[in-house]
Design an enzyme around this catalytic site. Sequence first.
Site, mmCIF file in Angstrom:
data_model
loop_
_atom_site.group_PDB
_atom_site.id
_atom_site.type_symbol
_atom_site.label_atom_id
_atom_site.label_comp_id
_atom_site.label_asym_id
_atom_site.label_seq_id
_atom_site.Cartn_x
_atom_site.Cartn_y
_atom_site.Cartn_z
ATOM 1 N N GLU A 520 0.822 -1.205 0.000
ATOM 2 C CA GLU A 520 0.000 0.000 0.000
ATOM 3 C C GLU A 520 0.860 1.260 0.000
ATOM 4 O O GLU A 520 0.598 2.228 -0.706
ATOM 5 C CB GLU A 520 -0.908 0.007 1.232
ATOM 6 C CG GLU A 520 -2.002 -1.025 1.155
ATOM 7 C CD GLU A 520 -2.584 -1.381 2.524
ATOM 8 O OE1 GLU A 520 -3.580 -2.087 2.565
ATOM 9 O OE2 GLU A 520 -2.018 -0.934 3.554
ATOM 10 N N LEU A 521 1.880 1.178 0.787
ATOM 11 C CA LEU A 521 2.764 2.330 0.899
ATOM 12 C C LEU A 521 3.432 2.625 -0.434
ATOM 13 O O LEU A 521 3.513 3.760 -0.882
ATOM 14 C CB LEU A 521 3.823 2.065 1.969
ATOM 15 C CG LEU A 521 4.742 3.242 2.256
ATOM 16 C CD1 LEU A 521 3.953 4.412 2.827
ATOM 17 C CD2 LEU A 521 5.848 2.843 3.197
#
Length: 604
Positions: A520-521
């Site tokens: 996600e990052l």
Amino acid sequence: MRVCSSHRKYLKTRRLPACVSKLESMAAFIFTLLFLRLSVVVAMATPAIRESSGPSGTCYDWGESTLGRVSVLEGEAGWLSCPLFLHPSLYNYSSSQKAGHNLVWYRLPDGHDLEQPITYSAQLSKERERLWLQPAVANDTGQYTCMLRNKSHCSKMAVRLAVLRRKEASVGSECDLPVATAAGQVVIPLQWGKTMDCPDWQDAKNMSDSPPTVTWYHECQQPERWTSDREQKDVGLQIHFMVDQYQGLYYCRVHYQRAGRALVFTRSVNVTAVYSPRLPKEPSVLQPTQDQVFTVKPDSDVRLVCRGKFPYLDSAWDIWWTIDGKTLEDLADTRFSRTNKQVSYDYGDRIEESVLLIQDFRSEDLAKTFNCSVKNERGFHTRRAHLQEEVSLPSVELGCGLAVTLVLMLVLFVVYHVFWLELLLLYRSWFGTDERYTDDKEFDVYISYARNSEEEQFVLRTLRRVLENELGYTVCIFDRDSLPGGTITDETLSFIARSRRLLVVVGPGYASQGSQALLELKAGIDGVLGGHLRVILVQYKPVRRQDWVRELKRTRVILALVRWQGEKSKELTSRFWKKLRVELPVRRVGSEEAGLMSSGSRSD
Ligand SMILES: *[C@@H]1O[C@H](CO)[C@@H](O)[C@H](O)[C@H]1NC(C)=O
Ligand SMILES: *[C@@H]1O[C@H](CO)[C@@H](O)[C@H](O)[C@H]1NC(C)=O
Ligand SMILES: *[C@@H]1O[C@H](CO)[C@@H](O)[C@H](O)[C@H]1NC(C)=O
Ligand SMILES: *[C@@H]1O[C@H](CO)[C@@H](O)[C@H](O)[C@H]1NC(C)=O
């Protein structure tokens, strides 16, 4: 009453009956009476140069010598010089002797009012133009008159002699010897050498049977203790290498013999050190400096200070002001005056000050050139004083204005620091644009966090609840909002792409290799770099600075870092929520619209 008398035909007072008995004195007495009648003329003459009658012709009385009294120490040798010969253009001893003039002395002892003849002896003798006292005794004190005369001409002049007792002549310190005469002045450059002579010792040479001897003293220094730096050379004192502590009063005693009697007189020499003559000696203006500006107020008194430095030189020097090239004397304007004084004196180098006072300064004075100049034998220096009118501000108003400004600034400072979040939120609620109308995104926030950790509880129980229910945001959390079917990765990326903010909840477990959170990052960062996503870090628990945090900082993709402070952050009014709201899209809390939107998102 003064009476002009010849050497032989001297005066006797009537108070001296012993003398009257002598035959010779009788003759003198007869003469005296004769002269006394004539002397009435003296009293009536002008005070400056009184003429008194001599046996033939007139006698010019020059009065008492203006050079002051002569002092001799009791018991020491001393002398009086006939003061007439101190004016060599008028009187010259050798020429007057050749011309057949006689020099005659008589005296008026203290407390007497008639002049007495002088009885010459070994103790009181006449040598050329001098009257010698060898030695002086207390009774010798009085006024002495020397008279130069021939048959037709006569002149006379008086001098006062004081015979000082030893304690009267003593200066104070125990090392000081009593001296009756003023100290001679000797200046020696530092690190230089000089041989000093005892003042007047030459005079003893002519009176002495054998060559006179001189002994030198300085600050209790015994003569035999002179070091190699200072030594007595014959009658002189030689200083080989001048240093500071060799300054001060030196005493010298001249001893000589006359007719089998030992005689002595003492003199003093004030030795001062100065800077070497090899140093530059040009004077300079220290003040005003090159770019100094004097502020002046019209209608008030203005003082312009000038300081000049004069290195030691045995010559005249001067410091002065000019106004448009004219000295104050030339200008002769009473509004301008000056005072001079010495500021410092250091081994002969002096700093002198001249203050120009301008009374009642006028505006037209501003156009004048004020120059301060210094001069000595070696040079000249001048510098202009630049004047500028003072900008006048009413001081009370200025003070009030300043105070008000300061208070306002303080208030603003406090307000800003205490309420800046509130102010920001208020501002946004009035002027912020709702991003929902400008983009086609579905979610306000995508929350990224480490699964199966402490943070999970925080995200699901607190963060999501408040964001959705109380603040009215649409929140996307992968586990909840993903639809079954597609691959996790693609879905993750697509959710992130459809969100306005990526909220990364950072805890100790975040970003472990290969996790969902890391994915996600990464997607978030790509989104930031693509320009359509902003990242907010929520620090749930303090984490050690890890490489990826540093990396994020460096790429400047993080919009903000918001710290969860535990219990303190639970209330919706706490800093945590306010800070978070500032970073999130604009949303009006509690509005109907917000409620609708949030329920809409849930239906998603
Ligand atoms: C006095 O006159 C003589 C010549 O008669 C001269 O040599 C001497 O210098 C003069 N003295 C002074 C003090 O002028
Ligand atoms: C006395 O001295 C004056 C000069 O001072 C001279 O003119 C005059 O001739 C002298 N008189 C006698 C008598 O020598
Ligand atoms: C010696 O001379 C200096 C400078 O001329 C002066 O300041 C000082 O007072 C003098 N000392 C004595 C003891 O006269
Ligand atoms: C005043 O001083 C300046 C240097 O500061 C000089 O150039 C100028 O000639 C001086 N003027 C007069 C009148 O002395």
